[in-house]
Design an enzyme around this catalytic site. Structure first.
Site, mmCIF file in Angstrom:
data_model
loop_
_atom_site.group_PDB
_atom_site.id
_atom_site.type_symbol
_atom_site.label_atom_id
_atom_site.label_comp_id
_atom_site.label_asym_id
_atom_site.label_seq_id
_atom_site.Cartn_x
_atom_site.Cartn_y
_atom_site.Cartn_z
ATOM 1 N N CYS A 1 0.787 -1.235 0.000
ATOM 2 C CA CYS A 1 0.000 0.000 0.000
ATOM 3 C C CYS A 1 0.820 1.286 0.000
ATOM 4 O O CYS A 1 1.647 1.522 0.883
ATOM 5 C CB CYS A 1 -0.942 0.011 1.198
ATOM 6 S SG CYS A 1 -2.075 1.433 1.147
ATOM 7 N N CYS B 1 -20.697 2.963 -0.484
ATOM 8 C CA CYS B 1 -19.769 1.989 0.084
ATOM 9 C C CYS B 1 -18.654 2.772 0.754
ATOM 10 O O CYS B 1 -18.238 3.806 0.218
ATOM 11 C CB CYS B 1 -19.198 1.098 -1.021
ATOM 12 S SG CYS B 1 -17.971 -0.095 -0.417
#
Ligand code: SAM
Ligand code: DTB
Ligand code: SF4
Length: 338
Positions: free
Chosen positions: A81, A149
């Protein structure tokens, strides 16, 4: 004549096919998943497409647009990440975006044809006051008529309930890889932590979006272990994102050799066969796929994707490029609310 009955996967294919009568099954094994994955690709993709058609319109795609509402500075050490504070990737940390900016981005996404707006935050776990602010964003986006979401990291039961109350539809929280490979990728939180968040989300009545990343140097057993884990949930995630690693300079996985796209096709097909009623999302990594490779992913049962020029910190195909692709393939966007 050759068919799926001629190779060792025959029993696994028969089991997948039984979903037509029995619905989704939850007792898939690694051996069965491997038999499917290693079958001739024609048999695998054909079976996946046939089952896909039983549950879905094969010519419609669900389109979600992502917005990073809080970038970088994350205390977790996820090896893939770019937003982890442990890696020097040049991503600058920001605070949570204000409501008007989020509403403007969501309206643009809706006008471009997206039906779901997904907001990501680079947190390990939100504080209650963060959840309150995200709840305002959710309510604002829901008022535009879009599905919502969010992905905020680990969540308690009461935080999940507050988000549900605000009108949230889906919570994204990925397992990322198999339990066995997990420790090679993340050390700051456990697989069990992730499973607990997913239970909290489900118990709050939210829909679950949960998948992982392939191409991180995992073994085939790890890749399939992730799918078997997801397929073993008492209720399958409604949405299963399959991300192809986007290698980012400065992360520990920056120089992992790229995965051959046919592995992505096989992974999607197995996900479709194990979780026939779930949306399978062809997620990060689309920028490095050809149009033909993406078409093969749709044939293998992918029926959802991220639509919009950016993912969180990296690029996604341009809108006009995607619109031309859908037109050329004869695929249409799913309409709002079904
Ligand atoms: N911090 C939250 C969390 O980890 O749950 C939400 C944001 S996080 C960036 C959401 C997901 O993006 C990760 O679980 C991972 O699957 C995916 N992701 C992050 N970086 C990626 C990369 N370089 N390539 C592919 N997928 C990636
Ligand atoms: C998911 O499974 N993939 C999305 C979303 N959920 C939040 C994120 C992909 C991120 C790719 C790397 C980046 O742009 O930072
Ligand atoms: Fe943080 Fe999520 Fe990135 Fe892990 S994946 S470092 S938790 S933003």
């Amino acid at each position: 004549m050759h068919s799926t009955t001629d190779h060792p996967g025959a029993r696994a294919f028969a089991k997948a096919d039984a979903a037509r009568e029995l619905g989704a099954q939850h007792d898939w094994t690694l051996t069965e998943a491997r038999a499917l994955y290693e079958a001739p690709i024609t048999d695998l993709v054909f079976a996946a497409q046939a089952l896909h058609r039983h549950y879905f319109d094969p010519n419609r795609l669900q389109l979600s647009t992502l917005l990073n509402v809080k970038t970088g500075g994350c205390p977790e050490d996820c090896a893939y990440c770019p937003q982890s504070a442990h890696h020097d990737t040049g991503v600058t940390a920001t605070s949570l975006l204000p409501l008007p900016q989020v509403i403007e981005a969501a309206s643009r996404a809706r006008d471009a044809g997206a039906t779901r707006f997904c907001m990501g935050a680079a947190w390990r776990a939100p504080r209650d006051r963060d959840v309150e602010r995200v709840a305002e964003l959710v309510a604002g986006v829901a008022a535009l008529g879009m599905e919502t979401c969010v992905t905020l990291g680990m969540l308690t039961g009461s935080q999940a309930a507050s988000l549900k109350q605000a009108g949230l539809d889906y919570y994204n929280h990925n397992l990322d890889t198999s339990a066995a490979h997990y420790d090679a990728i993340i050390s700051t939180r456990s697989y069990e932590d992730r499973l607990q968040t997913l239970r909290n989300v489900r118990d709050a009545g939210l829909k679950v979006c949960c998948g992982g990343i392939i191409g991180m140097g995992e073994s085939l057993a790890d890749r399939l272990g992730l799918l078997v884990e997801l397929a073993g949930f008492p209720v399958h995630p409604e949405s299963v994102p399959i991300n192809l690693l986007v290698p980012v300079a400065g992360t520990p996985l920056a120089s992992v050799p790229p995965l051959e796209p046919l592995h992505l096709v096989r992974t999607i097909a197995v996900a479709r066969l194990l979780m026939p009623q779930s949306y399978v999302r062809l997620s990060a990594g689309r920028s490095r796929l050809s149009r033909a490779e993406q078409a093969l992913c749709f044939l293998a049962g992918a029926n959802s994707l991220f639509y919009g020029e950016r993912l969180l910190t990296t690029a996604n195909p341009a809108l006009d490029e995607d619109q031309a692709l859908f037109a050329d393939l004869g695929l249409a966007a799913e309409r709002a609310n079904g």
